[in-house]
Design an enzyme around this catalytic site. Structure first.
Site, short mmCIF file in Angstrom:
data_model
loop_
_atom_site.label_atom_id
_atom_site.label_comp_id
_atom_site.label_asym_id
_atom_site.label_seq_id
_atom_site.Cartn_x
_atom_site.Cartn_y
_atom_site.Cartn_z
N LYS A 196 7.41 9.29 -8.84
CA LYS A 196 7.71 7.50 -9.14
C LYS A 196 8.51 7.86 -10.07
O LYS A 196 9.32 7.27 -11.15
CB LYS A 196 6.32 6.89 -9.44
CG LYS A 196 6.48 5.41 -9.40
CD LYS A 196 6.46 5.33 -8.30
CE LYS A 196 6.61 3.36 -8.05
NZ LYS A 196 6.34 2.41 -6.80
N GLY B 234 9.12 5.19 -3.78
CA GLY B 234 10.36 4.12 -4.11
C GLY B 234 9.38 2.96 -5.50
O GLY B 234 8.08 3.25 -5.06
N ALA B 235 9.86 1.32 -5.95
CA ALA B 235 9.37 0.43 -6.18
C ALA B 235 10.09 -0.53 -5.10
O ALA B 235 10.90 -1.02 -5.47
CB ALA B 235 9.66 0.46 -7.88
N GLY B 236 8.78 -1.42 -4.28
CA GLY B 236 9.60 -2.05 -3.83
C GLY B 236 10.11 -2.19 -2.66
O GLY B 236 8.86 -1.57 -2.23
N PRO C 242 -6.50 1.83 8.70
CA PRO C 242 -7.81 1.09 8.08
C PRO C 242 -7.79 0.08 7.17
O PRO C 242 -7.53 1.24 5.98
CB PRO C 242 -8.80 1.65 8.99
CG PRO C 242 -8.91 2.83 7.96
CD PRO C 242 -7.58 3.19 8.42
N ASP D 159 0.43 3.29 -10.77
CA ASP D 159 1.26 3.86 -9.00
C ASP D 159 1.73 5.49 -9.68
O ASP D 159 0.93 6.60 -8.46
CB ASP D 159 2.52 3.32 -8.98
CG ASP D 159 2.23 1.85 -7.87
OD1 ASP D 159 0.86 2.00 -7.94
OD2 ASP D 159 3.11 1.62 -7.32
N LEU E 114 -9.32 0.49 3.85
CA LEU E 114 -9.51 1.27 3.51
C LEU E 114 -10.97 0.79 2.57
O LEU E 114 -11.18 -0.79 1.57
CB LEU E 114 -9.39 2.69 2.91
CG LEU E 114 -8.42 3.15 3.79
CD1 LEU E 114 -7.51 4.38 2.87
CD2 LEU E 114 -9.14 3.47 4.98
N GLY F 205 0.97 -1.22 0.32
CA GLY F 205 0.32 0.03 0.11
C GLY F 205 0.62 1.23 -0.12
O GLY F 205 0.48 2.09 0.38
#
Length: 235
Positions: free
Chosen positions: A38, A117-119, A205, A55, A207, A15
């Site tokens: 990104k 970032g990625a991952g 939480p 993303d 969502l 997430g």
């Protein structure tokens, strides 16, 4: 020049983008102009304007104003694989200096730039560089997104140690409930709060509505983020 910070996660699919959007909205509610970045994305979809990262599109939609897609998302790859493999297949070298130059342009336009970032922290972007190298080269402090699910304590503590060992400052972490039925959620959360010295910026939480997302924005603690802005605002 505006402030900036780096978002990483305990793993992929925890997430990061959703939490990034929530943080952008929270900062905007404090009167800051905010942009997202990104730098590297794989698993992109071919579109009329080139490769499209879901993303990056989410960050663009959450931004205070439009910016050029290639500026905030300079490296895009179609295969949903590790960025270093996707870049190798595309015969592309991910240039950290190019990313830094793009970030500087974004920081000249906004009070705050969030760089996602990625991952995870050590996700490779070349044969000898990873996301940790990217964050370090950009000289950015870090926010860690912890995907709350089985195994999250180990993943979170390993990530915290890795960030600190990399010489980067951990501004805080966000607990994101990716598994709504996680057993002993409160106990897991309390363990992380006791063992991570950096502050918990919020507990997001699971969502399932826009109203829940809006409420989650209001619950985020920005005390360590707001001072990064050119003219720090009161929380």
């Amino acid at each position: 020049m505006g402030g900036a910070f780096f978002i990483t996660g305990t793993d992929t699919e925890v997430g990061k983008t959703m939490v990034s959007v929530l943080l952008m909205q929270a900062l905007q509610r404090h009167g800051l102009s905010v942009l997202g970045m990104k730098p590297v994305a794989s698993g992109c979809i071919p579109g009329d304007v080139g490769m499209i990262s879901e993303d990056a599109e989410a960050l663009l939609a959450a931004a205070s104003f439009p910016v050029d897609r290639s500026l905030m998302n300079p490296y895009t790859f179609e295969p949903p694989i590790s960025p270093h493999l996707a870049a190798r297949d595309a015969k592309t070298e991910i240039d950290l200096w190019h990313i830094a130059a793009n970030l500087n342009q974004l920081r000249q336009q906004a009070d705050m730039v969030l760089v996602e970032g990625a991952g995870g922290w050590f996700a490779p972007i070349s044969d000898n560089r990873d996301m940790a190298d990217l964050a370090r080269s950009l000289q950015l402090p870090v926010v860690l997104v912890v995907g709350m699910r089985l195994g999250c304590i180990n993943h979170a503590l390993l990530s915290v140690k890795a960030i600190e060992d990399s010489g980067c400052r951990l501004l805080g972490w966000v607990a994101n409930r990716v598994e709504p039925r996680q057993l002993r959620f409160e106990d897991n959360l309390a363990t992380l709060q006791a063992r991570i010295a950096a502050p918990c910026l919020g507990v997001v939480p699971y969502l399932d509505s826009e109203a829940a997302a809006s409420a989650a924005v209001d619950q985020l603690d920005l005390k360590t983020l707001l001072p990064l802005a050119p003219v720090p605002l009161e929380n």
